[in-house]
Write a protein that holds these residues in place. Structure first.
Motif, short mmCIF file in Angstrom:
data_model
loop_
_atom_site.label_atom_id
_atom_site.label_comp_id
_atom_site.label_asym_id
_atom_site.label_seq_id
_atom_site.Cartn_x
_atom_site.Cartn_y
_atom_site.Cartn_z
N LYS A 143 30.34 5.03 82.66
CA LYS A 143 30.98 6.31 82.31
C LYS A 143 32.24 6.53 83.13
O LYS A 143 33.27 6.97 82.62
CB LYS A 143 29.99 7.45 82.52
N HIS A 144 32.17 6.20 84.42
CA HIS A 144 33.33 6.36 85.30
C HIS A 144 34.47 5.43 84.86
O HIS A 144 35.63 5.84 84.82
CB HIS A 144 32.93 6.07 86.75
N HIS A 145 34.15 4.19 84.51
CA HIS A 145 35.18 3.24 84.11
C HIS A 145 35.78 3.56 82.74
O HIS A 145 36.93 3.19 82.47
CB HIS A 145 34.62 1.81 84.10
N LEU A 146 35.01 4.23 81.89
CA LEU A 146 35.50 4.54 80.54
C LEU A 146 36.26 5.86 80.46
O LEU A 146 36.71 6.23 79.37
CB LEU A 146 34.33 4.55 79.55
N GLN A 147 36.43 6.56 81.55
CA GLN A 147 37.13 7.85 81.53
C GLN A 147 38.56 7.73 81.03
O GLN A 147 39.10 8.67 80.46
CB GLN A 147 37.13 8.49 82.92
N ALA A 148 39.19 6.59 81.24
CA ALA A 148 40.58 6.41 80.84
C ALA A 148 40.73 6.22 79.33
O ALA A 148 41.84 6.28 78.81
CB ALA A 148 41.17 5.21 81.57
N PHE A 149 39.62 6.00 78.62
CA PHE A 149 39.68 5.73 77.18
C PHE A 149 39.41 7.00 76.38
O PHE A 149 38.96 8.01 76.91
CB PHE A 149 38.66 4.65 76.81
N ASN A 150 39.64 6.92 75.07
CA ASN A 150 39.42 8.09 74.22
C ASN A 150 37.92 8.36 74.05
O ASN A 150 37.08 7.57 74.46
CB ASN A 150 40.12 7.93 72.85
N GLN A 151 37.59 9.50 73.44
CA GLN A 151 36.21 9.97 73.32
C GLN A 151 35.32 9.00 72.56
O GLN A 151 34.13 8.87 72.87
CB GLN A 151 36.20 11.36 72.65
N VAL B 93 35.42 5.70 72.49
CA VAL B 93 35.02 4.61 73.37
C VAL B 93 34.05 5.12 74.43
O VAL B 93 33.05 4.45 74.75
CB VAL B 93 36.27 3.96 74.04
N GLN B 94 34.29 6.30 74.97
CA GLN B 94 33.39 6.88 75.98
C GLN B 94 32.00 7.09 75.42
O GLN B 94 31.00 6.86 76.11
CB GLN B 94 33.96 8.20 76.50
N ALA B 95 31.91 7.50 74.15
CA ALA B 95 30.61 7.76 73.53
C ALA B 95 29.80 6.47 73.39
O ALA B 95 28.56 6.52 73.36
CB ALA B 95 30.81 8.42 72.17
N ALA B 96 30.44 5.34 73.29
CA ALA B 96 29.74 4.06 73.15
C ALA B 96 29.13 3.58 74.46
O ALA B 96 28.31 2.66 74.47
CB ALA B 96 30.69 3.01 72.60
N GLY B 97 29.48 4.19 75.57
CA GLY B 97 29.01 3.76 76.89
C GLY B 97 27.50 3.78 77.04
O GLY B 97 26.90 2.81 77.52
N ASN B 98 26.85 4.87 76.63
CA ASN B 98 25.39 4.97 76.77
C ASN B 98 24.68 3.94 75.90
O ASN B 98 23.69 3.32 76.33
CB ASN B 98 24.91 6.37 76.42
N LYS B 99 25.16 3.73 74.68
CA LYS B 99 24.55 2.76 73.78
C LYS B 99 24.74 1.34 74.34
O LYS B 99 23.82 0.51 74.27
CB LYS B 99 25.16 2.88 72.38
N LEU B 100 25.91 1.08 74.90
CA LEU B 100 26.19 -0.23 75.48
C LEU B 100 25.25 -0.51 76.67
O LEU B 100 24.71 -1.61 76.80
CB LEU B 100 27.64 -0.32 75.93
N THR B 101 25.02 0.50 77.50
CA THR B 101 24.10 0.35 78.62
C THR B 101 22.69 0.06 78.12
O THR B 101 22.01 -0.84 78.61
CB THR B 101 24.08 1.63 79.48
#
Length: 136
Positions: free
Chosen positions: A98-106, A108-116
């Motif tokens: 989540k911290h690393h994806l802050q620079a991207f749009n919403q 991409v950020q939303a995909a973070g939890n699913k990716l984990t």
């Protein structure tokens, strides 16, 4: 730092030679230096080793890992750190991502939890399919 401290193979006499050397170092505070006439007993010099801290790590016995002499283990303060639960792993990795994806749009950020979640599922399947000690 001594990594995989219980990896040395146990010899015919039930000892682990690298552990015996470390036991001498920690217990007596030094080691012998081999001189030119080492076989005759001449030319050996004791070397004191001071102001050194030792940290070690090892996994539980099994597979290629042996049980280490309890007298040697008593020279350390021992801490058992169990593997984190799935919930803890999810929290750790999703927070980092989540911290690393802050620079991207919403999106991409939303995909973070699913990716984990998918990464941890893949990890679980790999651990089950490839155990540390292969079955014979």
């Amino acid at each position: 730092f001594i990594d995989d401290m219980n990896m040395p193979k146990v010899d015919l006499y039930g000892t682990q030679q690298p552990i015996a050397l470390l036991k001498l170092l920690l217990g007596q505070g030094g080691v012998y230096e081999r001189g030119e006439n080492f076989k005759s007993g001449e030319g050996t010099n004791w070397k004191n080793i001071k102001d050194v801290g030792y940290f070690a790590a090892m996994g539980p016995p099994g597979g290629a890992r042996s049980t280490v002499d309890p007298r040697f283990i008593s020279m350390f303060s021992v801490f058992n750190i169990p593997f984190p639960s799935d919930t803890s792993l999810t929290m750790i990795f999703s927070s980092m991502l989540k911290h690393h994806l802050q620079a991207f749009n919403q999106t991409v950020q939303a995909a973070g939890n699913k990716l984990t979640e998918l990464t941890l599922v893949l990890y679980s399947k790999i651990v089950q399919a490839l155990p540390p000690t292969p079955s014979k």
